[in-house]
Design a protein around this motif. Structure first.
Motif, PDB file in Angstrom:
ATOM      1  N   SER A 127     -31.352  11.633 -28.311  1.00 10.29           N
ATOM      2  CA  SER A 127     -31.133  10.483 -29.176  1.00 10.29           C
ATOM      3  C   SER A 127     -29.826   9.796 -28.792  1.00 10.29           C
ATOM      4  CB  SER A 127     -31.072  10.958 -30.636  1.00 10.29           C
ATOM      5  OG  SER A 127     -30.562   9.947 -31.460  1.00 10.29           O
ATOM      6  N   ASP A 128     -29.663   8.537 -29.183  1.00 14.48           N
ATOM      7  CA  ASP A 128     -28.380   7.862 -28.954  1.00 14.48           C
ATOM      8  C   ASP A 128     -27.437   8.041 -30.140  1.00 14.48           C
ATOM      9  OD1 ASP A 128     -29.264   7.064 -26.549  1.00 14.48           O
ATOM     10  OD2 ASP A 128     -29.809   5.043 -27.153  1.00 14.48           O
ATOM     11  N   HIS A 129     -27.956   8.630 -31.237  1.00 10.87           N
ATOM     12  CA  HIS A 129     -27.144   8.812 -32.435  1.00 10.87           C
ATOM     13  C   HIS A 129     -27.118  10.297 -32.817  1.00 10.87           C
ATOM     14  CE1 HIS A 129     -27.528   4.476 -32.700  1.00 10.87           C
ATOM     15  NE2 HIS A 129     -28.829   4.639 -32.574  1.00 10.87           N
ATOM     16  N   ASP A 130     -26.327  10.624 -33.831  1.00  6.95           N
ATOM     17  CA  ASP A 130     -26.245  12.031 -34.242  1.00  6.95           C
ATOM     18  C   ASP A 130     -27.547  12.512 -34.882  1.00  6.95           C
ATOM     19  OD1 ASP A 130     -23.746  12.381 -33.289  1.00  6.95           O
ATOM     20  OD2 ASP A 130     -22.729  11.883 -35.158  1.00  6.95           O
ATOM     21  N   VAL A 131     -28.232  11.590 -35.538  1.00  3.45           N
ATOM     22  CA  VAL A 131     -29.538  11.905 -36.111  1.00  3.45           C
ATOM     23  C   VAL A 131     -30.537  10.921 -35.512  1.00  3.45           C
ATOM     24  CG1 VAL A 131     -30.909  11.980 -38.226  1.00  3.45           C
ATOM     25  CG2 VAL A 131     -28.545  12.799 -38.245  1.00  3.45           C
ATOM     26  N   CYS A 132     -31.646  11.417 -35.013  1.00  2.00           N
ATOM     27  CA  CYS A 132     -32.593  10.535 -34.309  1.00  2.00           C
ATOM     28  C   CYS A 132     -33.331   9.641 -35.304  1.00  2.00           C
ATOM     29  CB  CYS A 132     -33.578  11.340 -33.478  1.00  2.00           C
ATOM     30  SG  CYS A 132     -34.851  12.171 -34.441  1.00  2.00           S
ATOM     31  N   GLU A 133     -33.993   8.620 -34.774  1.00  5.81           N
ATOM     32  CA  GLU A 133     -34.663   7.638 -35.628  1.00  5.81           C
ATOM     33  C   GLU A 133     -35.749   8.265 -36.486  1.00  5.81           C
ATOM     34  OE1 GLU A 133     -36.075   4.189 -33.530  1.00  5.81           O
ATOM     35  OE2 GLU A 133     -34.135   3.889 -32.556  1.00  5.81           O
ATOM     36  N   ILE A 134     -36.423   9.263 -35.928  1.00  3.82           N
ATOM     37  CA  ILE A 134     -37.519   9.893 -36.678  1.00  3.82           C
ATOM     38  C   ILE A 134     -36.961  10.681 -37.862  1.00  3.82           C
ATOM     39  CG2 ILE A 134     -39.372  11.601 -36.524  1.00  3.82           C
ATOM     40  CD1 ILE A 134     -39.712  10.719 -33.569  1.00  3.82           C
ATOM     41  N   CYS A 135     -35.910  11.475 -37.603  1.00  9.64           N
ATOM     42  CA  CYS A 135     -35.307  12.270 -38.687  1.00  9.64           C
ATOM     43  C   CYS A 135     -34.642  11.367 -39.728  1.00  9.64           C
ATOM     44  CB  CYS A 135     -34.283  13.249 -38.130  1.00  9.64           C
ATOM     45  SG  CYS A 135     -35.040  14.650 -37.276  1.00  9.64           S
ATOM     46  N   ALA A 136     -34.161  10.190 -39.298  1.00 10.12           N
ATOM     47  CA  ALA A 136     -33.463   9.299 -40.216  1.00 10.12           C
ATOM     48  C   ALA A 136     -34.426   8.440 -41.024  1.00 10.12           C
ATOM     49  CB  ALA A 136     -32.507   8.408 -39.425  1.00 10.12           C
ATOM     50  N   ASN A 137     -35.706   8.510 -40.704  1.00 11.04           N
ATOM     51  CA  ASN A 137     -36.701   7.646 -41.355  1.00 11.04           C
ATOM     52  C   ASN A 137     -37.160   8.272 -42.672  1.00 11.04           C
ATOM     53  OD1 ASN A 137     -38.897   6.132 -42.095  1.00 11.04           O
ATOM     54  ND2 ASN A 137     -39.809   6.072 -40.045  1.00 11.04           N
ATOM     55  N   PRO A 138     -36.840   7.650 -43.823  1.00 10.40           N
ATOM     56  CA  PRO A 138     -37.192   8.258 -45.118  1.00 10.40           C
ATOM     57  C   PRO A 138     -38.699   8.237 -45.382  1.00 10.40           C
ATOM     58  CG  PRO A 138     -36.242   6.072 -45.439  1.00 10.40           C
ATOM     59  CD  PRO A 138     -36.139   6.369 -43.973  1.00 10.40           C
ATOM     60  N   LYS A 139     -39.444   7.416 -44.612  1.00 15.61           N
ATOM     61  CA  LYS A 139     -40.895   7.343 -44.830  1.00 15.61           C
ATOM     62  C   LYS A 139     -41.648   8.510 -44.200  1.00 15.61           C
ATOM     63  CE  LYS A 139     -41.291   2.343 -45.266  1.00 15.61           C
ATOM     64  NZ  LYS A 139     -41.572   1.113 -44.501  1.00 15.61           N
ATOM     65  N   ARG A 140     -40.975   9.271 -43.323  1.00 15.70           N
ATOM     66  CA  ARG A 140     -41.649  10.404 -42.689  1.00 15.70           C
ATOM     67  C   ARG A 140     -41.607  11.607 -43.630  1.00 15.70           C
ATOM     68  NH1 ARG A 140     -42.632   8.915 -36.833  1.00 15.70           N
ATOM     69  NH2 ARG A 140     -43.357  11.056 -36.784  1.00 15.70           N
ATOM     70  N   ASN A 141     -42.611  12.479 -43.481  1.00 12.38           N
ATOM     71  CA  ASN A 141     -42.702  13.683 -44.290  1.00 12.38           C
ATOM     72  C   ASN A 141     -41.820  14.771 -43.673  1.00 12.38           C
ATOM     73  OD1 ASN A 141     -43.354  15.989 -45.637  1.00 12.38           O
ATOM     74  ND2 ASN A 141     -45.572  15.814 -45.362  1.00 12.38           N
ATOM     75  N   HIS A 142     -40.659  15.026 -44.283  1.00 11.59           N
ATOM     76  CA  HIS A 142     -39.699  15.958 -43.699  1.00 11.59           C
ATOM     77  C   HIS A 142     -40.052  17.417 -43.977  1.00 11.59           C
ATOM     78  CE1 HIS A 142     -36.595  12.997 -42.328  1.00 11.59           C
ATOM     79  NE2 HIS A 142     -37.341  12.242 -43.112  1.00 11.59           N
ATOM     80  N   GLU A 143     -41.120  17.639 -44.742  1.00 17.15           N
ATOM     81  CA  GLU A 143     -41.549  19.021 -44.990  1.00 17.15           C
ATOM     82  C   GLU A 143     -42.567  19.490 -43.956  1.00 17.15           C
ATOM     83  OE1 GLU A 143     -42.931  19.051 -49.038  1.00 17.15           O
ATOM     84  OE2 GLU A 143     -40.980  19.855 -49.665  1.00 17.15           O
ATOM     85  N   LEU A 144     -43.051  18.543 -43.136  1.00 15.10           N
ATOM     86  CA  LEU A 144     -44.051  18.848 -42.118  1.00 15.10           C
ATOM     87  C   LEU A 144     -43.376  18.808 -40.748  1.00 15.10           C
ATOM     88  CD1 LEU A 144     -47.050  19.228 -41.344  1.00 15.10           C
ATOM     89  CD2 LEU A 144     -47.298  16.742 -41.415  1.00 15.10           C
ATOM     90  N   VAL A 145     -43.210  19.986 -40.123  1.00 12.13           N
ATOM     91  CA  VAL A 145     -42.422  20.074 -38.886  1.00 12.13           C
ATOM     92  C   VAL A 145     -43.318  20.465 -37.708  1.00 12.13           C
ATOM     93  CG1 VAL A 145     -40.526  21.263 -37.719  1.00 12.13           C
ATOM     94  CG2 VAL A 145     -40.345  20.711 -40.159  1.00 12.13           C
TER      95      VAL A 145
END
Lengths: 206, 206
Positions: A65-83
């Protein structure tokens, strides 16, 4: 190979250290660069150095990633409980390309491979186990390639999180869409029959 | 292809401008460099820039060299009246590898190819013609590949120096040593019969 120029020799030696590029191909690339404007070589080497120096890894999923947190992890619309557990960024790109996955990833950075000297400690496994044990994960999908190394890695992780109360799944193995049955290998065809799915479900996913 | 990092994207784009390397291969190379120590990328890019910036061409034969005159042209033991015309440095390396040639080279830097937009003025032809007309050359050996472009280039040069009183030859075409006759193409086999050589001569060259 004897070169008339030390500069050429050095460039060829450096390029041929890359995987899949021999000395002959390296010389072809060098001669190509010599025929192109000097800027192309400058841009190429600047891009390589910038990439190698400034690259970051998402502190959450370890994806590049170009940032400390990638775009996918930073996206609140994604389901963060499904890895979804994958090997490297190429697998993330492939799965993102399908548009079918709305969870997040965990990038291991490789597979356990004693032959290549890669053990569990060189992979990002412990942070996955921590993530699971902290109770923030509902389901882990194993999406490693189905090789000896992939299966070993899956099983190693499975053993460490088996006592946690989460769903664990692997991506489906079967006949590729558009492939002819008669050319499929027996293991794949066998699995696709064992793990058959209700016909109505298959219609919906089209 | 969508990348999670602009740095990766830029590096992949630059690498995939090289001939024979697509975006997928470029990404594989980038991921390889990321797994290696940072120094490898530094050495690679330094070698590329140094090569592209400091490279010299022999002012005599136009071969790639680290000096103003290449080692072959500077060697007083070589026969400077015998000039072998080749396309690029790879051909020089191949012929030098045989150990059979004690003359010097003239490197054209390519072949006349209207399709690729390469005309005679982009090649080092005029300096060859001058060399011949100055009377310093006794024999010119054409050693370009036997393609349409190679034959065109040979003939273009031939026309310009035809009135000078020198020997002009081309390298022999025929069945490769170790090859079976039945698999040879008809043109090559035909030429090898037309241009047959005395048996005693063939024994001596073994």
């Amino acid at each position: 190979m004897e070169f008339s120029s030390k500069l050429i020799e050095k460039a060829v030696n450096e390029i041929s250290q890359l995987p899949g590029i021999g000395k002959r191909s390296a010389l072809r690339l060098v001669l190509h660069l010599l025929k192109q404007p000097k800027e192309q070589t400058d841009f190429l080497s600047q891009a390589l150095v910038a990439m190698r120096t400034d690259i970051k890894y998402c502190k959450n999923c370890h994806n590049i990633s170009d940032h400390d947190v990638c775009e996918i992890c930073a996206n609140p619309k994604r389901n963060h409980e499904l890895v979804c557990v994958v090997e490297d960024i190429r697998d993330v790109m492939a799965i993102e390309g399908t548009g079918q996955f709305r969870g997040v990833y965990h990038v291991l950075g490789g597979k356990i491979s004693p032959i290549e000297g890669v053990g569990p400690s060189q992979l990002k496994i412990s942070s996955l186990v921590e993530k699971v044990k902290s109770g923030l994960v509902a389901e882990v999908i194993f999406a490693l390639s189905s090789t000896m190394e992939g299966d070993t890695t899956n099983f190693y992780i499975y053993k460490q999180i088996a006592d946690s109360n989460i769903i664990m799944s692997t991506i489906a193995r079967g006949i590729a869409v558009g492939d002819e049955l008669e050319y499929a290998d027996e293991v794949t065809l066998g699995r696709s029959i064992l793990h058959r799915i209700p016909f109505e479900k298959s219609i919906k996913s089209n």
